[in-house]
Design a protein around this motif. Structure first.
Motif, PDB file in Angstrom:
ATOM      1  N   GLY A  11       0.797  -1.220   0.000  1.00 59.14           N
ATOM      2  CA  GLY A  11       0.000   0.000   0.000  1.00 59.14           C
ATOM      3  C   GLY A  11       0.831   1.272   0.000  1.00 59.14           C
ATOM      4  N   GLY A  12       2.128   1.132  -0.120  1.00 54.80           N
ATOM      5  CA  GLY A  12       3.031   2.278  -0.118  1.00 54.80           C
ATOM      6  C   GLY A  12       4.459   1.797   0.045  1.00 54.80           C
ATOM      7  N   LEU A  13       5.339   2.699   0.401  1.00 54.79           N
ATOM      8  CA  LEU A  13       6.766   2.372   0.446  1.00 54.79           C
ATOM      9  C   LEU A  13       7.290   2.006   1.828  1.00 54.79           C
ATOM     10  CD1 LEU A  13       8.081   5.158  -1.964  1.00 54.79           C
ATOM     11  CD2 LEU A  13       7.531   2.770  -2.495  1.00 54.79           C
ATOM     12  N   SER A  14       6.499   2.215   2.875  1.00 55.26           N
ATOM     13  CA  SER A  14       6.983   2.013   4.238  1.00 55.26           C
ATOM     14  C   SER A  14       6.328   0.797   4.911  1.00 55.26           C
ATOM     15  CB  SER A  14       6.688   3.253   5.080  1.00 55.26           C
ATOM     16  OG  SER A  14       6.967   2.991   6.438  1.00 55.26           O
ATOM     17  N   PRO A  15       7.136  -0.195   5.282  1.00 53.35           N
ATOM     18  CA  PRO A  15       6.583  -1.342   6.018  1.00 53.35           C
ATOM     19  C   PRO A  15       5.985  -0.932   7.362  1.00 53.35           C
ATOM     20  CG  PRO A  15       8.827  -1.809   5.293  1.00 53.35           C
ATOM     21  CD  PRO A  15       8.559  -0.358   5.014  1.00 53.35           C
ATOM     22  N   GLU A  16       6.453   0.180   7.902  1.00 54.37           N
ATOM     23  CA  GLU A  16       5.952   0.648   9.192  1.00 54.37           C
ATOM     24  C   GLU A  16       4.577   1.302   9.069  1.00 54.37           C
ATOM     25  OE1 GLU A  16       7.574  -0.227  11.914  1.00 54.37           O
ATOM     26  OE2 GLU A  16       9.083  -1.105  10.589  1.00 54.37           O
ATOM     27  N   VAL A  19      -3.281   2.317   2.626  1.00 53.18           N
ATOM     28  CA  VAL A  19      -2.909   2.251   1.212  1.00 53.18           C
ATOM     29  C   VAL A  19      -2.954   3.655   0.621  1.00 53.18           C
ATOM     30  CG1 VAL A  19      -3.498   1.265  -1.040  1.00 53.18           C
ATOM     31  CG2 VAL A  19      -3.904  -0.064   1.043  1.00 53.18           C
ATOM     32  N   GLU A  20      -1.847   4.055   0.028  1.00 52.93           N
ATOM     33  CA  GLU A  20      -1.802   5.330  -0.668  1.00 52.93           C
ATOM     34  C   GLU A  20      -2.518   5.203  -2.011  1.00 52.93           C
ATOM     35  OE1 GLU A  20       2.230   6.651  -1.027  1.00 52.93           O
ATOM     36  OE2 GLU A  20       2.430   6.980   1.133  1.00 52.93           O
ATOM     37  N   HIS A  61      -0.925  -0.690  -8.755  1.00 53.84           N
ATOM     38  CA  HIS A  61      -1.203  -2.125  -8.661  1.00 53.84           C
ATOM     39  C   HIS A  61      -2.593  -2.509  -9.173  1.00 53.84           C
ATOM     40  CE1 HIS A  61       2.491  -2.300  -6.522  1.00 53.84           C
ATOM     41  NE2 HIS A  61       2.027  -1.665  -5.455  1.00 53.84           N
ATOM     42  N   LYS A  62      -3.391  -1.496  -9.495  1.00 55.50           N
ATOM     43  CA  LYS A  62      -4.757  -1.713  -9.982  1.00 55.50           C
ATOM     44  C   LYS A  62      -5.544  -2.601  -9.011  1.00 55.50           C
ATOM     45  CE  LYS A  62      -3.331  -1.175 -14.783  1.00 55.50           C
ATOM     46  NZ  LYS A  62      -1.903  -1.070 -14.716  1.00 55.50           N
TER      47      LYS A  62
END
Length: 181
Positions: free
Chosen positions: A12-17, A53-54, A61-62
């Motif tokens: 949902g984005g770049l950060s696992p946190e 999720v951004e 990712h559609k």
């Protein structure tokens, strides 16, 4: 003969946190004589009580979160399926392969606690190999480092990218081409 476990995630984005792990693609592959054979695939959608999720990630990712949630597995069931897959093929000591694999590993480590993390710590990263090949002048230095750049260079179909299992397949094809250099 070399066993590898190709892994890719969609997030949902770049950060696992901060962001949700949405899908995990895994392909057990065997390389022999610089050619690969897919043994088995596993594609898991992860259900969360609350998604982070951004909008940009959803577009790339559609993924419709509403549709995703209908078929996704709760985390405990997803982890059980991964364990069954890895046990069936004895993959706990198998090198993990991926494109910029450290990104995916960050999200996978967030999914598991340290004691139950099932994946081997040796990684075969196509991005690192690609950069090395550029330094060795086996491929043009000016090319980008994305999976798309690699697929385009090797003439590999990239139309189904940004799906975890499809990205695993593209990564495996890229690795096969790299091994031939």
């Amino acid at each position: 003969m070399q066993k590898l476990l190709a892994i890719d995630t969609e997030t949902g984005g770049l950060s696992p946190e901060k962001h949700s792990l949405l899908t995990i693609g895994m392909i057990f592959v065997v390389f022999k004589d610089k050619k690969y054979e897919i043994v088995e695939e596993l594609h898991i959608l992860i259900k969360h009580e609350k998604y982070s999720v951004e909008k940009q990630a959803q577009e790339v990712h559609k993924i419709s979160i509403e549709e995703h949630d209908k078929i996704a597995l709760p985390i405990i069931e997803a982890k059980l399926k991964i364990k069954e897959f890895m046990t069936r093929h004895k993959l706990f000591d198998t090198n993990v392969c991926g494109q910029n694999i450290i990104f995916d590993v960050g999200f996978l480590k967030k999914l598991y606690d340290e004691k139950e993390y099932p994946f081997h710590y040796h990684y075969v990263d196509t991005k690192n190999i690609w950069c090395y090949l550029k330094l060795q002048e086996k491929i043009p230095y000016g090319l980008g480092n994305s999976l798309k750049d690699m697929a385009n260079y090797f003439g590999i179909d990239y139309n189904k990218a940004h799906d975890a299992i499809e990205d695993c397949k593209i990564t495996i094809q890229v690795l096969e081409k790299m091994l031939k250099l």
